[in-house]
Design a protein around this motif. Structure first.
Motif, PDB file in Angstrom:
ATOM      1  N   UNK A  89       0.836  -1.200   0.000  1.00 11.74           N
ATOM      2  CA  UNK A  89       0.000   0.000   0.000  1.00 11.74           C
ATOM      3  C   UNK A  89       0.872   1.251   0.000  1.00 11.74           C
ATOM      4  N   UNK A  90       1.935   1.246   0.824  1.00 16.79           N
ATOM      5  CA  UNK A  90       2.867   2.387   0.892  1.00 16.79           C
ATOM      6  C   UNK A  90       4.131   1.983   0.133  1.00 16.79           C
ATOM      7  N   UNK A  91       4.183   2.293  -1.133  1.00 15.87           N
ATOM      8  CA  UNK A  91       5.285   1.820  -1.966  1.00 15.87           C
ATOM      9  C   UNK A  91       6.605   2.501  -1.625  1.00 15.87           C
ATOM     10  N   UNK A  92       6.568   3.763  -1.284  1.00 15.91           N
ATOM     11  CA  UNK A  92       7.814   4.497  -1.028  1.00 15.91           C
ATOM     12  C   UNK A  92       7.491   5.711  -0.165  1.00 15.91           C
ATOM     13  N   UNK A  93       8.535   6.441   0.171  1.00 15.44           N
ATOM     14  CA  UNK A  93       8.359   7.637   0.981  1.00 15.44           C
ATOM     15  C   UNK A  93       8.676   7.373   2.445  1.00 15.44           C
ATOM     16  N   UNK A  94       8.555   8.423   3.250  1.00 17.08           N
ATOM     17  CA  UNK A  94       8.912   8.311   4.667  1.00 17.08           C
ATOM     18  C   UNK A  94       7.983   7.365   5.417  1.00 17.08           C
ATOM     19  N   UNK A  95       6.736   7.217   4.972  1.00 20.00           N
ATOM     20  CA  UNK A  95       5.800   6.324   5.655  1.00 20.00           C
ATOM     21  C   UNK A  95       6.186   4.858   5.522  1.00 20.00           C
ATOM     22  N   UNK A  96       6.967   4.535   4.515  1.00 21.52           N
ATOM     23  CA  UNK A  96       7.302   3.127   4.289  1.00 21.52           C
ATOM     24  C   UNK A  96       8.104   2.521   5.437  1.00 21.52           C
ATOM     25  N   UNK A  97       8.733   3.373   6.257  1.00 24.16           N
ATOM     26  CA  UNK A  97       9.505   2.843   7.380  1.00 24.16           C
ATOM     27  C   UNK A  97       8.600   2.311   8.498  1.00 24.16           C
ATOM     28  N   UNK A  98       7.308   2.490   8.368  1.00 24.46           N
ATOM     29  CA  UNK A  98       6.378   1.984   9.368  1.00 24.46           C
ATOM     30  C   UNK A  98       5.911   0.569   9.115  1.00 24.46           C
ATOM     31  N   UNK A  99       6.620  -0.180   8.269  1.00 18.70           N
ATOM     32  CA  UNK A  99       6.194  -1.544   7.931  1.00 18.70           C
ATOM     33  C   UNK A  99       6.189  -2.465   9.152  1.00 18.70           C
ATOM     34  N   UNK A 100       6.900  -2.087  10.218  1.00 17.29           N
ATOM     35  CA  UNK A 100       6.913  -2.935  11.418  1.00 17.29           C
ATOM     36  C   UNK A 100       5.693  -2.763  12.299  1.00 17.29           C
ATOM     37  N   UNK A 101       4.903  -1.709  12.081  1.00 18.79           N
ATOM     38  CA  UNK A 101       3.753  -1.443  12.950  1.00 18.79           C
ATOM     39  C   UNK A 101       2.726  -2.579  12.927  1.00 18.79           C
ATOM     40  N   UNK A 102       2.302  -3.088  11.761  1.00 23.28           N
ATOM     41  CA  UNK A 102       1.285  -4.142  11.767  1.00 23.28           C
ATOM     42  C   UNK A 102       1.832  -5.542  12.042  1.00 23.28           C
ATOM     43  N   UNK A 103       3.123  -5.678  12.325  1.00 25.91           N
ATOM     44  CA  UNK A 103       3.693  -7.000  12.553  1.00 25.91           C
ATOM     45  C   UNK A 103       3.396  -7.547  13.949  1.00 25.91           C
TER      46      UNK A 103
END
Length: 421
Positions: A97-111
């Protein structure tokens, strides 16, 4: 935790909201000469008291790996596979959903899975949930905790300072020496644990990792000879009984009490004793305090505006990624033949447990605080975590409520075959 969250959200959205937020951000610390050590009150809570929570998590991990449901490869394979799938799938969906950008570093939140909320809901459903399913979700959550701690240490830490980390390694050597010397007194471990926390923090890794590392070094003991200890206790009590009628001798003597305390200490290992004492403090003090300091979010259109994709990524990751990842990984492990699903629960019930794993409250908020430094981004992430946790709880309840067990389904199939014959 739920009560603390409601109070925090209510106060944040009241007229005292700005003053309440300023209270958590005021700096507290101490100064020694020219050196100063200061952090915000919220930062202190997230690093110091929360270390007790991670200490408890580490003790639970150690217990599961030594004598629990992860002690044997056969019993551990299914929850390990499910946990890996439940971490990988949400992260991939988030990045999709978040392919790139500063938000992409939040991939650990839903883990992350909030073990306390998820297991509490399963227990509250009573006989609708087989005990074996609770065991599965508990073991899966423990493996999830291991993975999340690795993720935090590897991807959500600050600048690395090698000197402090080398000093932390020296502390680990001290832990090993204490273990090798069979020192079963908790005090030296806890004192060294405080030093380890400071060094890990100064070294750039997240300081809560020190709690898990400390727990892994807290010693256990070989099983006690209960028959011999019982004989010793009976001998002491019988000897004390002979003095029952003596004047000024209404209680056991001090030597007898010390001997009985030594027997009790021999029965309970230091790790078990610390888990018993710290577990309640973690559940009833540390986690509600964490929720009170971190769950506050001003619910307004301004927070939601411009953050739709970020919120969608978190919600999809937790609500869809968690159950799908757990179910697919568990199914694959069973199909390949490296794991066996217990017959006491059905695949639908396993999917319901997977949905419950989408409740990512505590650790999701914690990682979000590390990943999103902007106040508006963090607020949107918190709202998304709240929404996803509520949806996951509802979906899990629907799947588990009234679901027939695997044994009942098997009996129904057998009855149908008999009627056909």
């Amino acid at each position: 935790m739920l009560l603390a969250t409601i109070i925090e959200v209510r106060l944040t959205n009241s007229p005292v909201g700005p003053a309440f937020a300023a209270f958590w951000y005021q700096e507290v610390g101490f100064t020694v000469g020219d050196a100063a050590f200061r952090m915000s009150l919220q930062h202190w809570i997230n690093d110091a008291p929360l270390r007790i929570f991670f200490l408890v998590v580490g003790l639970e991990i150690k217990r599961e790996l030594t004598i629990g449901h992860l002690a044997s490869w056969r019993s551990a394979t299914l929850p390990i596979a499910a946990a890996v799938g439940g971490m990988v799938a949400p992260a991939l969906l988030f990045l999709l959903v978040i392919l790139s950008g500063s938000w992409s570093q939040g991939w650990g939140v839903p883990m992350a899975t909030d073990t306390a909320f998820a297991i509490a809901l399963l227990v509250a459903m009573g006989p609708c949930v087989p005990v074996e399913l609770r065991i599965f979700l508990t073991a899966t959550a423990i493996v999830d905790d291991i993975g999340i701690n690795v993720v935090m240490a590897s991807f959500y830490s600050g600048d690395i300072h090698v000197v402090y980390l080398l000093a932390a390694l020296a502390i680990l050597e001290c832990f090993s020496l204490l273990n090798w010397s069979r020192i079963y007194v908790l005090t030296p471990y806890l004192l060294l644990g405080i030093v380890l926390w400071a060094l890990v923090y100064a070294g750039g890794l997240h300081a809560t990792l020190a709690g898990v590392v400390l727990a892994l070094f807290i010693p256990t003991r070989p099983p006690a000879n209960l028959a011999a200890l019982m004989t010793q206790a009976n001998t002491i009590i019988m000897a004390e009984a002979q003095h029952e009628g003596q004047t000024l001798r209404h209680n056991a003597s001090a030597p007898a009490l010390r001997a009985l305390d030594a027997i009790h200490d021999r029965i309970e290992s230091p790790a078990d004793r610390l888990l018993r004492r710290a577990g309640a403090r973690s559940s009833y003090l540390v986690l509600p305090l964490f929720a009170l300091a971190n769950a506050g979010v001003a619910i307004s259109i301004d927070v939601l505006s411009g953050h739709e994709w970020l919120m969608a990524a978190i919600i999809v990751g937790l609500v869809v990624g968690k159950p799908v990842g757990i179910l697919l990984a568990a199914s694959l492990a069973v199909w390949v033949g490296i794991a066996v699903k217990p017959t006491e629960y059905s695949w639908r019930q396993l999917a319901g447990a997977g949905a419950m794993a989408g409740i990512g409250f505590t650790m999701s908020l914690f990682i979000a605080g590390q990943a999103f430094l902007g106040a508006s981004d963090f607020s949107a992430a918190k709202i998304a975590v709240f929404a996803a946790s509520i949806i996951s709880a509802l979906v899990g309840t629907i799947l588990l409520w009234g679901a027939p067990s695997a044994a009942a389904a098997y009996t129904g199939v057998q009855d149908t075959r008999m009627q056909g014959t």
